[in-house]
Design a protein around this motif. Structure first.
Motif, PDB file in Angstrom:
ATOM      1  N   SER A 191      32.645 -28.784 198.003  1.00  0.00           N
ATOM      2  CA  SER A 191      33.486 -29.919 197.635  1.00  0.00           C
ATOM      3  C   SER A 191      32.870 -30.653 196.437  1.00  0.00           C
ATOM      4  O   SER A 191      33.601 -31.166 195.588  1.00  0.00           O
ATOM      5  CB  SER A 191      33.809 -30.785 198.838  1.00  0.00           C
ATOM      6  OG  SER A 191      33.051 -31.888 198.897  1.00  0.00           O
ATOM      7  N   GLN A 220      35.069 -31.259 193.208  1.00  0.00           N
ATOM      8  CA  GLN A 220      35.287 -32.610 192.679  1.00  0.00           C
ATOM      9  C   GLN A 220      34.830 -32.699 191.228  1.00  0.00           C
ATOM     10  O   GLN A 220      35.446 -33.378 190.402  1.00  0.00           O
ATOM     11  CB  GLN A 220      34.536 -33.661 193.525  1.00  0.00           C
ATOM     12  CG  GLN A 220      35.080 -33.868 194.928  1.00  0.00           C
ATOM     13  CD  GLN A 220      36.585 -34.058 194.922  1.00  0.00           C
ATOM     14  OE1 GLN A 220      37.115 -34.817 194.123  1.00  0.00           O
ATOM     15  NE2 GLN A 220      37.291 -33.337 195.783  1.00  0.00           N
ATOM     16  N   LEU A 252      37.546 -25.620 195.146  1.00  0.00           N
ATOM     17  CA  LEU A 252      38.503 -26.564 195.728  1.00  0.00           C
ATOM     18  C   LEU A 252      39.243 -25.937 196.908  1.00  0.00           C
ATOM     19  O   LEU A 252      39.424 -26.561 197.958  1.00  0.00           O
ATOM     20  CB  LEU A 252      39.525 -26.992 194.659  1.00  0.00           C
ATOM     21  CG  LEU A 252      39.011 -28.015 193.651  1.00  0.00           C
ATOM     22  CD1 LEU A 252      39.947 -28.102 192.453  1.00  0.00           C
ATOM     23  CD2 LEU A 252      38.875 -29.380 194.305  1.00  0.00           C
ATOM     24  N   THR A 282      43.873 -28.048 192.676  1.00  0.00           N
ATOM     25  CA  THR A 282      43.513 -29.468 192.526  1.00  0.00           C
ATOM     26  C   THR A 282      44.407 -30.384 193.349  1.00  0.00           C
ATOM     27  O   THR A 282      44.037 -31.520 193.612  1.00  0.00           O
ATOM     28  CB  THR A 282      43.643 -29.925 191.063  1.00  0.00           C
ATOM     29  OG1 THR A 282      44.991 -29.709 190.635  1.00  0.00           O
ATOM     30  CG2 THR A 282      42.702 -29.195 190.134  1.00  0.00           C
TER      31      THR A 282
END
Ligand code: ASP
Length: 440
Positions: A48, A52, A219, A283
């Motif tokens: 993650s 991010q 992601l 995303t």
């Protein structure tokens, strides 16, 4: 060859050209399933973190891109009449698409009855831990509804820029750009400045796309590792309704729109936006995908004039995928709690879903927050609201990925139709696969 076969072949070719992003996506799903976040928290944290970081890097170009695109777009449209024509067409096409979305959502929810038998699952949900989040969201949304118009006035455009508030930014930039077209030659330095900003941000986007495969991988993996696949079992009917609805929008409504209002070949259009679609899936953010959406459309012959005006507005203000999901979700909740929905109530839900979806930002999870606006109108007890919202929250990331694909595709479809209508589409580029070089 049938229409669907052609479409599948075209999309497969698009995937083949971008096989590395596709591989990232598939590998992400596999890794996510293999390393659930409860059992492998460290791996989940690393994935993650990478994901991010990728979103952060693309977001870096979104604000300069949106402001420069709007100035360049409006300055190149120039006269009032053409601008009004673009605006009217956007309202017409987005209007049709959004109405189709909520009709499909309502029809599926009412015929498939996904809420039947799901109450057991919802009640056993960890609703209690959600209490404070839900209350806060509901309160925010109540004030949100009342202040919706006040909040979109760009009182301090620089503050809006700093906070990344897209709607006030867009409103200010549109007014400013229209003013620039009224002041004559003196506008040249500013317009040239923003033309350079636009070109440079597009270049940065090309570079960022080298990171698309690992970004989409991380992601997707971190999202899937969070799902807990068993969660899907109890509510498969709800998920099925959402998937069918979004698929109908993508493969029936948009092709029909393209056919009726333009001569844009749907297969070629879809094949050319596969990178944008995969990044949208990874995303779950239309705004973060915007730089890539613009690149894909321009590369396929949609003029810069249309792309830079239609796409930033569409990515912020029109979310038909979100409206469709919100309609199904809210009717689902009424079924779970045995509330009879009259036709009037369905209309109210559909209308509120269109409003709620268009006030939601193009970022991941935004549609879940604005759904509170629709849920608030149902007259549920506070406990029912908490459980219902908690349930939607648990499933949201996966559904968000899907609806964002639809939100992004609708922007491309509307841009392509307007470009066709206004002679702003270069069909040599649209039809020539050789000319469509990969970004990466
Ligand atoms: N994530 C969606 C988008 O960016 C918005 C939503 O949450 O529905 O398009």
């Amino acid at each position: 060859m049938g229409f669907f076969t052609q479409l599948i072949i075209a999309v497969s070719l698009g995937i083949k050209r971008n096989w590395h992003i596709f591989l990232g996506l598939i590998a992400g799903i596999a890794v996510g399933m293999y390393f659930p976040s409860q059992d492998f928290p460290v791996i989940h944290k690393i994935l993650s973190f990478i994901g991010q970081a990728f979103i952060g890097i693309i977001q870096m170009v979104v604000i300069p891109l949106v402001i420069s695109a709007i100035i360049v777009g409006i300055a190149s449209i120039g006269d009032n009449k053409q601008l009004a024509k673009f605006g009217k067409k956007m309202i017409l096409y987005y209007g049709i698409i959004s109405i189709a979305a909520v009709i499909i959502g309502a029809a599926l929810a009412l015929t498939m009855q996904p809420g039947d038998g799901a109450a057991k699952f919802i009640d056993s949900n960890s609703a209690a831990t959600m209490q404070s989040i839900v209350q806060e969201t509901m309160e925010n949304q109540q004030s949100h509804l009342m202040n919706v118009f006040l909040n979109i006035i760009p009182k301090n455009p620089f503050k809006s820029l700093a906070n990344g508030e897209m709607i006030p930014i867009i409103i200010f930039m549109m007014v400013f750009a229209i003013a620039l077209t009224r002041v004559g030659e003196i506008n040249r330095p500013i317009v040239s400045f923003f033309e350079s900003v636009f070109a440079a941000t597009m270049k940065v986007t090309d570079w960022i796309m080298y990171l698309a495969a690992p970004g989409v991988f991380a992601l997707t993996a971190s999202a899937v590792s969070n799902f807990g696949l068993d969660m899907f079992g109890g509510v498969w009917k709800y998920l099925l309704a959402v998937c069918i609805g979004l698929a109908l929008q993508l493969f029936v409504v948009y092709p029909i729109m393209l056919k009726i209002f333009s001569k844009v070949p749907v297969g070629k259009l879809y094949a050319s936006i596969t990178e944008a679609v995969m990044v949208a899936f990874g995303t779950a953010s239309s705004s973060a995908t915007l730089p890539l959406t613009i690149t894909c459309c321009e590369r396929r012959g949609i003029s810069n004039k249309v792309c830079s005006f239609v796409l930033p507005l569409g990515a912020t203000l029109s979310m038909d995928g979100t409206a469709l999901v919100q309609t199904i979700a809210v009717i689902f909740i009424t079924q779970v709690y045995g509330i009879d929905v009259s036709l009037l109530m369905v209309l109210q839900i559909a209308l509120l879903a269109i409003i709620a979806s268009s006030t939601c930002a193009g970022i991941s999870g935004a549609g879940l927050i604005t759904i509170a606006l629709v849920l608030n109108s149902l007259g549920l007890t506070p406990e029912q609201l908490v459980s219902g919202f908690a349930f939607l929250f648990a499933l949201d990331r996966f559904i968000d990925m899907l609806r964002t694909v639809v939100n992004v595709t609708s922007d491309v479809v509307v841009a392509a139709i307007i470009a066709d209508n206004e002679n702003e589409l270069n069909y040599d580029l649209m039809n020539n696969d050789e000319l469509n070089k990969d970004i990466v």
